[in-house]
Design an enzyme around this catalytic site. Structure first.
Site, short mmCIF file in Angstrom:
data_model
loop_
_atom_site.label_atom_id
_atom_site.label_comp_id
_atom_site.label_asym_id
_atom_site.label_seq_id
_atom_site.Cartn_x
_atom_site.Cartn_y
_atom_site.Cartn_z
N ARG A 181 0.72 -1.22 -0.20
CA ARG A 181 0.02 0.00 -0.05
C ARG A 181 0.93 1.12 -0.10
O ARG A 181 0.55 2.30 0.40
CB ARG A 181 -1.02 -0.02 1.33
CG ARG A 181 -1.89 -1.09 1.50
CD ARG A 181 -2.75 -1.30 -0.05
NE ARG A 181 -3.61 -2.63 0.16
CZ ARG A 181 -3.12 -3.64 -0.38
NH1 ARG A 181 -2.04 -3.86 -0.96
NH2 ARG A 181 -4.09 -5.01 -0.41
N SER A 239 -10.97 -0.38 3.51
CA SER A 239 -10.26 -0.77 4.72
C SER A 239 -9.52 0.64 5.22
O SER A 239 -8.66 1.29 4.48
CB SER A 239 -9.13 -1.57 4.24
OG SER A 239 -9.63 -2.87 3.76
N GLU A 284 -4.53 3.16 6.44
CA GLU A 284 -4.26 2.87 5.19
C GLU A 284 -4.82 4.45 4.65
O GLU A 284 -4.25 4.84 3.51
CB GLU A 284 -5.17 1.71 4.62
CG GLU A 284 -4.90 1.62 3.11
CD GLU A 284 -5.33 0.34 2.55
OE1 GLU A 284 -6.01 0.08 1.32
OE2 GLU A 284 -5.35 -0.64 3.19
#
Length: 338
Positions: A164, A238, A334
């Site tokens: 990520r 998420s 995130e």
């Protein structure tokens, strides 16, 4: 190109938060973008880049020129019997691009079906799901230097993709505007159906020998069953990354929590599902006024309507503290806080 003042960004962030842009410019071509960046009126003015807003939490108004890259188009650069190379504009909706590829039989992105956001945001975050990350199909990323207006092409290696992560979130954060990306996809793809949920869903679909369309359909079914639609409940998917912890720490935690799942990253590191940690810490389904934690997926923080970014941030910090106290594991967001 028209530059507007005091523009609501509610429609450009999937949390549905009503922050305002002091100035706003929708960009439909690289030429428009370079012209704007070279314009003396805006050259030294603060700038903020906003795509589909699927991975940000707006905690305040944006006192800057908000640039929205809405550059569209899908172009075939190379093609043979084995593969195809596509150039895709940053403003294309990611899921629409995936559906285009699935419809054409181009394999490689089907596991990334139904991920919100735009093509331009995808490499920045190195989006991934169900065993596939975008770094496996990207050839290069095209971008423009915000300070100089100069165009640059980044190779896959130069993007420095990680979990990520990319160079655009680290060393070059806020320095480039991604205008497009080049993908190499397979006409004879090797399917990735290793995840248990995918295998189970394919079985329920009655599919023994799946195609890329079957994989895509299975993943869409899974995502719809677990994740709320941002059009109905504000969210950014998420909210936290899955933490990677030392194997020794994981083994120690397993003694207290034998049901704790973990996936080896390497010989010394294990990835633990953040959603499991949050749920076991008691947060799944939690609601506080207009915000909360989704009832079906603890990894998703939601805005039921009327919530603020500051409230969601405060909730995320409470969750982090709670998980750290219970498990000794630090969760990292995130989602990007603005």
């Amino acid at each position: 190109m028209q530059i507007q003042s005091n523009v609501s960004l509610r429609h450009l962030n999937t949390f549905g938060l009503d922050a305002e842009a002091r100035y706003f410019a929708g960009i439909r071509s690289v030429e428009e973008l370079t012209a704007l960046l070279h314009d003396p009126q805006w050259k030294d003015f603060p700038k903020f880049i906003l795509g589909g807003g699927s991975n940000i939490l707006l905690t305040k108004d944006i006192e800057a020129l908000v640039i929205h890259p809405d550059i569209r188009g899908i172009e075939i650069l190379e093609e043979n019997d084995e593969s195809v190379v596509l150039k895709v504009g940053a403003g294309e909706v990611w899921h629409n691009f995936v559906m285009f590829c699935v419809g054409k039989g181009y394999g490689g992105v089907e596991n990334l079906s139904l991920i919100p956001g735009t093509v331009g945001a995808a490499p920045m975050q190195n989006i991934g799901a169900y065993g596939v990350e975008i770094k496996s199909v990207i050839e290069s990323v095209e971008a423009v230097d915000i300070a100089t207006g100069e165009k640059r092409v980044f190779s896959n290696t130069e993007c420095e993709f990680g979990y990520r992560e990319s160079i655009f979130k680290k060393a070059l954060k806020n320095r480039y505007i991604i205008t497009g990306a080049v993908f190499k996809l397979n006409k004879k793809p090797i399917l990735n159906a290793a995840y248990g949920d995918v295998q189970k869903t394919l079985q329920e679909m009655g599919v023994a020998e799946p195609t890329i369309r079957d994989i895509s359909e299975a993943i869409m079914q899974i995502r719809r069953s677990k994740l709320p639609d941002p059009a109905e409940i504000g969210n950014a998917g998420s909210f936290f990354k899955n933490p990677e912890i030392p194997l020794a720490q994981f083994d120690q935690l397993k003694e207290t929590f034998p049901e704790m799942p973990g996936y080896p990253v390497d010989a010394l590191t294990v990835k633990v599902p953040a959603g499991w940690l949050i749920e076991k810490a008691g947060w799944k389904g939690f609601r506080e006024g207009n915000i909360g934690v989704h009832a079906r997926q603890a990894l998703v923080l939601v805005n039921y309507g009327g919530g603020t970014g500051a409230q969601i941030r405060a909730l995320s910090e409470k969750i982090q503290a709670s998980v750290a106290e219970k498990f000794g594991v630090r969760l990292n967001a995130e989602v990007n806080f603005i």
